[in-house]
Design a protein around this motif. Structure first.
Motif, PDB file in Angstrom:
ATOM      1  N   SER A 386      25.974  26.414  25.046  1.00 39.56           N
ATOM      2  CA  SER A 386      25.572  27.771  25.426  1.00 39.56           C
ATOM      3  C   SER A 386      24.406  28.306  24.600  1.00 39.56           C
ATOM      4  O   SER A 386      23.782  29.297  24.980  1.00 39.56           O
ATOM      5  N   GLN A 387      24.081  27.637  23.475  1.00 38.43           N
ATOM      6  CA  GLN A 387      22.936  28.069  22.683  1.00 38.43           C
ATOM      7  C   GLN A 387      21.613  27.707  23.354  1.00 38.43           C
ATOM      8  O   GLN A 387      20.586  28.339  23.080  1.00 38.43           O
ATOM      9  N   LEU A 388      21.640  26.698  24.215  1.00 34.09           N
ATOM     10  CA  LEU A 388      20.411  26.285  24.893  1.00 34.09           C
ATOM     11  C   LEU A 388      20.404  26.634  26.383  1.00 34.09           C
ATOM     12  O   LEU A 388      19.339  26.758  26.985  1.00 34.09           O
ATOM     13  N   SER A 389      21.568  26.799  26.966  1.00 39.02           N
ATOM     14  CA  SER A 389      21.657  27.066  28.398  1.00 39.02           C
ATOM     15  C   SER A 389      21.927  28.554  28.652  1.00 39.02           C
ATOM     16  O   SER A 389      22.996  29.072  28.311  1.00 39.02           O
ATOM     17  N   THR A 390      20.979  29.235  29.250  1.00 37.63           N
ATOM     18  CA  THR A 390      21.179  30.653  29.567  1.00 37.63           C
ATOM     19  C   THR A 390      22.229  30.823  30.661  1.00 37.63           C
ATOM     20  O   THR A 390      22.942  31.830  30.698  1.00 37.63           O
ATOM     21  N   ILE A 391      22.334  29.836  31.554  1.00 33.50           N
ATOM     22  CA  ILE A 391      23.335  29.903  32.621  1.00 33.50           C
ATOM     23  C   ILE A 391      24.746  29.833  32.041  1.00 33.50           C
ATOM     24  O   ILE A 391      25.611  30.654  32.363  1.00 33.50           O
ATOM     25  N   VAL A 392      24.977  28.869  31.175  1.00 33.79           N
ATOM     26  CA  VAL A 392      26.293  28.725  30.570  1.00 33.79           C
ATOM     27  C   VAL A 392      26.590  29.879  29.631  1.00 33.79           C
ATOM     28  O   VAL A 392      27.724  30.379  29.568  1.00 33.79           O
ATOM     29  N   ASP A 393      25.583  30.337  28.916  1.00 33.93           N
ATOM     30  CA  ASP A 393      25.773  31.472  28.007  1.00 33.93           C
ATOM     31  C   ASP A 393      26.275  32.704  28.755  1.00 33.93           C
ATOM     32  O   ASP A 393      27.076  33.482  28.230  1.00 33.93           O
ATOM     33  N   ALA A 394      25.840  32.866  30.001  1.00 33.51           N
ATOM     34  CA  ALA A 394      26.227  34.040  30.782  1.00 33.51           C
ATOM     35  C   ALA A 394      27.710  34.065  31.129  1.00 33.51           C
ATOM     36  O   ALA A 394      28.276  35.135  31.359  1.00 33.51           O
ATOM     37  N   ILE A 395      28.367  32.886  31.172  1.00 32.21           N
ATOM     38  CA  ILE A 395      29.783  32.851  31.545  1.00 32.21           C
ATOM     39  C   ILE A 395      30.679  32.412  30.393  1.00 32.21           C
ATOM     40  O   ILE A 395      31.903  32.357  30.550  1.00 32.21           O
ATOM     41  N   THR A 396      30.100  32.132  29.234  1.00 32.78           N
ATOM     42  CA  THR A 396      30.884  31.641  28.097  1.00 32.78           C
ATOM     43  C   THR A 396      31.860  32.707  27.613  1.00 32.78           C
ATOM     44  O   THR A 396      31.480  33.844  27.353  1.00 32.78           O
ATOM     45  N   GLY A 397      33.131  32.297  27.497  1.00 29.64           N
ATOM     46  CA  GLY A 397      34.159  33.188  26.963  1.00 29.64           C
ATOM     47  C   GLY A 397      34.592  34.292  27.905  1.00 29.64           C
ATOM     48  O   GLY A 397      35.364  35.163  27.511  1.00 29.64           O
ATOM     49  N   LYS A 398      34.117  34.261  29.146  1.00 31.12           N
ATOM     50  CA  LYS A 398      34.437  35.334  30.102  1.00 31.12           C
ATOM     51  C   LYS A 398      35.534  34.863  31.056  1.00 31.12           C
ATOM     52  O   LYS A 398      35.330  33.945  31.848  1.00 31.12           O
ATOM     53  N   THR A 399      36.687  35.498  30.950  1.00 32.15           N
ATOM     54  CA  THR A 399      37.827  35.154  31.801  1.00 32.15           C
ATOM     55  C   THR A 399      37.819  36.026  33.045  1.00 32.15           C
ATOM     56  O   THR A 399      37.707  37.241  32.960  1.00 32.15           O
ATOM     57  N   ARG A 400      37.936  35.399  34.198  1.00 36.30           N
ATOM     58  CA  ARG A 400      38.038  36.129  35.457  1.00 36.30           C
ATOM     59  C   ARG A 400      39.480  36.062  35.939  1.00 36.30           C
ATOM     60  O   ARG A 400      40.089  35.002  35.935  1.00 36.30           O
ATOM     61  N   SER A 401      40.024  37.210  36.345  1.00 34.97           N
ATOM     62  CA  SER A 401      41.412  37.278  36.779  1.00 34.97           C
ATOM     63  C   SER A 401      41.514  37.815  38.194  1.00 34.97           C
ATOM     64  O   SER A 401      40.614  38.505  38.679  1.00 34.97           O
ATOM     65  N   ASP A 402      42.634  37.496  38.835  1.00 35.06           N
ATOM     66  CA  ASP A 402      42.887  37.988  40.188  1.00 35.06           C
ATOM     67  C   ASP A 402      44.387  38.260  40.332  1.00 35.06           C
ATOM     68  O   ASP A 402      45.213  37.451  39.903  1.00 35.06           O
ATOM     69  N   HIS A 403      44.727  39.418  40.920  1.00 31.24           N
ATOM     70  CA  HIS A 403      46.121  39.830  41.046  1.00 31.24           C
ATOM     71  C   HIS A 403      46.408  40.151  42.511  1.00 31.24           C
ATOM     72  O   HIS A 403      45.646  40.885  43.150  1.00 31.24           O
ATOM     73  N   LYS A 404      47.508  39.614  43.009  1.00 32.14           N
ATOM     74  CA  LYS A 404      47.868  39.856  44.403  1.00 32.14           C
ATOM     75  C   LYS A 404      49.366  40.087  44.552  1.00 32.14           C
ATOM     76  O   LYS A 404      50.172  39.575  43.760  1.00 32.14           O
ATOM     77  N   LEU A 405      49.714  40.860  45.605  1.00 28.20           N
ATOM     78  CA  LEU A 405      51.106  41.025  46.014  1.00 28.20           C
ATOM     79  C   LEU A 405      51.299  40.285  47.326  1.00 28.20           C
ATOM     80  O   LEU A 405      50.531  40.490  48.275  1.00 28.20           O
ATOM     81  N   PHE A 406      52.321  39.442  47.378  1.00 31.08           N
ATOM     82  CA  PHE A 406      52.618  38.686  48.591  1.00 31.08           C
ATOM     83  C   PHE A 406      53.889  39.237  49.233  1.00 31.08           C
ATOM     84  O   PHE A 406      54.861  39.541  48.529  1.00 31.08           O
ATOM     85  N   TYR A 407      53.878  39.333  50.569  1.00 23.49           N
ATOM     86  CA  TYR A 407      55.005  39.939  51.275  1.00 23.49           C
ATOM     87  C   TYR A 407      55.069  39.396  52.711  1.00 23.49           C
ATOM     88  O   TYR A 407      54.054  38.929  53.251  1.00 23.49           O
ATOM     89  N   PRO A 408      56.242  39.483  53.374  1.00 22.64           N
ATOM     90  CA  PRO A 408      56.390  38.984  54.744  1.00 22.64           C
ATOM     91  C   PRO A 408      55.997  40.037  55.777  1.00 22.64           C
ATOM     92  O   PRO A 408      56.831  40.805  56.242  1.00 22.64           O
ATOM     93  N   ARG A 409      54.765  40.060  56.140  1.00 23.88           N
ATOM     94  CA  ARG A 409      54.272  41.072  57.076  1.00 23.88           C
ATOM     95  C   ARG A 409      55.046  41.053  58.399  1.00 23.88           C
ATOM     96  O   ARG A 409      55.341  42.101  58.970  1.00 23.88           O
ATOM     97  N   ASP A 410      55.387  39.858  58.870  1.00 26.43           N
ATOM     98  CA  ASP A 410      56.069  39.756  60.155  1.00 26.43           C
ATOM     99  C   ASP A 410      57.429  40.443  60.134  1.00 26.43           C
ATOM    100  O   ASP A 410      57.815  41.115  61.104  1.00 26.43           O
ATOM    101  N   LEU A 411      58.167  40.309  59.037  1.00 27.55           N
ATOM    102  CA  LEU A 411      59.476  40.949  58.945  1.00 27.55           C
ATOM    103  C   LEU A 411      59.354  42.465  58.862  1.00 27.55           C
ATOM    104  O   LEU A 411      60.176  43.193  59.426  1.00 27.55           O
ATOM    105  N   ILE A 412      58.313  42.931  58.191  1.00 24.65           N
ATOM    106  CA  ILE A 412      58.117  44.383  58.067  1.00 24.65           C
ATOM    107  C   ILE A 412      57.731  44.978  59.411  1.00 24.65           C
ATOM    108  O   ILE A 412      58.245  46.037  59.820  1.00 24.65           O
ATOM    109  N   GLU A 413      56.841  44.310  60.122  1.00 23.67           N
ATOM    110  CA  GLU A 413      56.418  44.814  61.428  1.00 23.67           C
ATOM    111  C   GLU A 413      57.567  44.821  62.432  1.00 23.67           C
ATOM    112  O   GLU A 413      57.588  45.642  63.354  1.00 23.67           O
TER     113      GLU A 413
END
Length: 439
Positions: A386-413
């Motif tokens: 990451s000291q030489l690569s600006t591309i890698v430096d931009a994402i170094t140490g950066k954690t991306r997260s995603d949160h979702k709720l899953f449910y049975p839409r068919d049963l609710i409908e």
């Protein structure tokens, strides 16, 4: 010490869709491939539930293990004759790369989470236990099984060999990116493998990359980033994984409550009792799990029957995205409403979070076991990527997260109109998503 290293009379070759050919020259490698423990990997999918999203993703951990072996073979061919590299190291690296996934169970990580298992511990147990694999390894030397297990466990003194199959730029990752991209039909996992193999060099503690190959490394890291978010963390695959884990939880709960199964889960009883023998574990594969799912579709327990039918026949849960600041009141109101309409939120309202750290480097004083990728300069100096690569430096140490709720839409409908149904629909914003068509 020097290993007993018998060569085959004639080289064996496997045809492979990713690497074209996989070459086997050592007798020990050929014998290991023929063991029942290694052949079992044909019955374990590499991508778990992803075949329900990407219909081509039916490849196995057998395919992948051969692929990792082939990449290590090619990398170490380039090491031959270089300082700090020997033929014994090569045999050790080839063997560990072939066996690195030996302990994976059916549907891997979902299975592990429910029953609190560790596939790496079972890999070690298969290598060191009373198995065909162990018998083959002992033909090389009495201590060879322990050496191979230590490499896979990352505790071997030779960290250069360890880095070939376990680092931020190893043969394991390179093969699964290319192989998974091929079988899922996506282009995200593609990178310049040939260039990368040509610029890898052995150092005492790890494999490094010539500075002239920096752009190939950038390509590889970005491919890994894209594959995680477009394939490995795909919400449909995660929906299937959620249902899979709920099935295992339900069976365990029913067994502990004394439920009388039409099809007793004989192959899982030792897991419920926390008495996991190596023999019983090796017997488990995905064909057995799917057999039970088919049978449990006929159980009188409606939750287990429904969940198994959903997994087998791909009637997956829908999802809504949410963040860590999801209102606690809404979450509790959802659970209460699900309970009121007869849907157990333990099984039908499931929160799932996932995250990825594309690249990082060691920071003194911080909890971090990630060995960085080093570039080798023309002056024979090592510089962290990451000291030489600006591309890698931009994402170094950066954690991306995603949160979702899953449910049975068919049963609710299908529920009759009620205040609870309206509340559920309102919180999940179902009215706004009726046109959604989740693949």
């Amino acid at each position: 010490m020097s290993y007993r290293c018998e060569q085959l009379p004639e080289e064996k070759v496997f045809k492979d869709p990713v690497h074209r050919y996989i070459h086997v020259r050592y007798q020990v490698i050929w014998d290991l491939i023929g063991t029942k423990e290694f052949q079992r990997l044909r019955r374990i999918k590499q991508l778990g539930t992803s075949y329900l999203t990407f219909h081509g993703a039916e490849h196995s951990r057998f395919n992948h293990s051969l692929g990792v072996y082939e990449l290590v073979r090619r990398i170490t061919e380039n090491f031959t004759g270089r300082e700090a590299w020997s033929e014994d190291q090569r045999l050790l690296a080839l063997t560990a790369s072939l066996l690195h996934d030996l302990g994976h169970g059916p549907f891997s990580h979902s299975f592990e989470k429910v029953f609190d298992l560790d596939h790496e511990a079972f890999t070690k147990a298969i290598i060191l236990g009373d198995t065909q694999v162990n018998a083959v390894l002992r033909k090389v030397s009495d201590t060879f099984p322990e050496e191979v297990a230590a490499v896979i466990n990352k505790t071997h003194d030779d960290q250069l060999v360890v880095s070939l199959i376990s680092s931020q730029i190893d043969a394991d990752r390179m093969d699964y990116l290319l192989r998974d991209a091929y079988f899922t039909g996506v282009s995200y996992g593609q990178f310049d493998l040939e260039r990368l193999l040509r610029v890898m060099r052995p150092k005492k503690e790890q494999v490094v990359v010539k500075q002239t190959g920096m752009h190939a490394v950038e390509d590889y890291i970005l491919s890994r980033y894209q594959m995680h978010w477009q394939v490995y963390f795909h919400p449909v695959s995660r929906s299937a994984e959620v249902i899979l884990s709920r099935i295992f939880h339900r069976v365990k709960e029913l067994y502990q409550a004394g439920y009388h199964f039409k099809q007793t889960p004989d192959h899982f009883l030792y897991l419920f009792k926390n008495e996991v023998s190596l023999t019983d574990y090796i017997r488990l594969d995905e064909t057995i799990v799917m057999y039970y799912f088919q049978q449990w579709m006929e159980e009188t327990d409606e939750v287990l029957s429904d969940l198994c039918d959903r997994f087998v026949n791909r009637r997956l849960f829908k999802f809504v995205s949410h963040h860590t600041d999801f209102e606690a009141e809404d979450w509790q109101a959802l659970r209460d409403a699900f309970q009121a309409v007869g849907l157990d939120p333990t099984y039908y309202l499931v929160e799932d979070s996932t995250s990825d750290l594309p690249y990082d480097f060691y920071r003194p004083g911080e909890m971090n076991d990630r060995v960085p990728i080093y570039l080798l300069t023309p002056d024979d100096e090592l510089i962290e990527l990451s000291q030489l690569s600006t591309i890698v430096d931009a994402i170094t140490g950066k954690t991306r997260s995603d949160h979702k709720l899953f449910y049975p839409r068919d049963l609710i409908e299908a529920l009759p109109e009620s205040k609870e149904k309206k509340q559920i629909c309102s919180i999940l914003k179902m009215e706004e998503r009726t046109g959604e068509n989740i693949i």
